[in-house]
Write a protein that holds these residues in place. Structure first.
Motif: not given
Length: 277
Positions: A102-118
């Motif tokens: 199912q579709s899932w949305v990342l909700e995190s105060g560190n979202a930008e860093l998490i996406k950059a790490l990926l």
């Protein structure tokens, strides 16, 4: 043996299953307990624990990339999430199969860093883990920590060996501390049973804590540990393993063990001299 004792023993078998061999262990347990439903239900918690600890990888229905099963990406109701595919999914721990994405949305105060790490860890994984690699980055501990997980599996049952590399790192943005563990598990079972289990801790204080610095540090430690393992294997091959037994007998001819076994058996059946084993 009581049912509880049988479950405890069977669970220990599950938790000690080598990489890629859990289904074989479960099949053996079913045979040993005559498919006793009480025992099979009783070992399910151990199977779930095994999958999370071993960072089992699976493919979502219709997808080509692997996702990871771990304690870091659990959701209520026994589901898991994957940041990269922006999806959540169910997972059958016994069959080790994902379902119902199912579709899932990342909700995190560190979202930008998490996406950059990926984004930044992907080239490292694809270069150094060519066989069925998987990686994930997850917000954990109430969003105070970021977990980076890398898994490399290589199974070759036709050649009697299976192996798994697991790297788990946690980064704390507030302190720029990176800690982790690298684990290697290899099982070789042709004409014997040899298993390698290693653990390497990692602890580093970073300067800036950027995605590029985190990935560069991870790559450096993994390369260094791989080189250490290669040197250790070389030393074992030329040292301890070589000294375990003579490579060739005095006549310089390889021993035909099957022929000797048949010869001894023939002597015993024919009433020849006794053979001490």
């Amino acid at each position: 043996m009581s049912v509880a004792e049988t479950i405890e023993t069977a669970s220990s078998f599950v938790l000690d299953a080598p990489p890629g061999e859990l289904q074989d262990v479960i099949a053996d347990i079913k045979t040993l307990v005559n498919n006793d439903p009480a025992v099979l239900d009783g070992v399910k918690p151990a199977v779930e624990k095994y999958n999370k600890e071993q960072l089992i990888t699976t493919k979502l229905p219709g997808a080509s990339e692997h996702v990871i099963i771990s304690e870091y990406n659990c959701l209520p109701g026994g589901r898991f999430f994957d940041v990269g595919s922006r999806s959540s999914f169910g997972f059958d721990h016994v069959k080790q199969r994902a379902s119902n994405p199912q579709s899932w949305v990342l909700e995190s105060g560190n979202a930008e860093l998490i996406k950059a790490l990926l984004r930044d860890v992907a080239p490292h994984v694809k270069e150094h883990y060519p066989s069925s690699p998987a990686f994930g980055v997850y917000p954990v501990r109430d969003d105070a920590v970021i977990a980076v997980v890398v898994v490399g599996n290589k199974y070759s049952p036709s050649n009697y060996w299976n192996g798994r590399w697991r790297s788990t790192y946690t980064y704390t943005p507030s302190s720029t501390e990176l800690t982790g563990t690298i684990q290697v598990d290899v099982h070789y079972y042709e004409d014997g049973n040899v298993r390698l289990l290693t653990t390497k801790p990692v602890q580093v204080s970073l300067n800036s804590g950027t995605s590029a610095e985190i990935v560069k540090t991870i790559a450096s430690h993994e390369k260094k540990y791989q080189e250490e393992l290669n040197r250790a294997f070389g030393a074992l091959s030329e040292g301890a393993f070589k000294n375990l037994r003579r490579q060739l007998p005095i006549n310089r001819q390889k021993i035909d063990w099957e022929k000797i076994g048949n010869y001894r058996l023939g002597q015993e059946i024919g009433g020849g001299r006794s053979v001490t084993r």
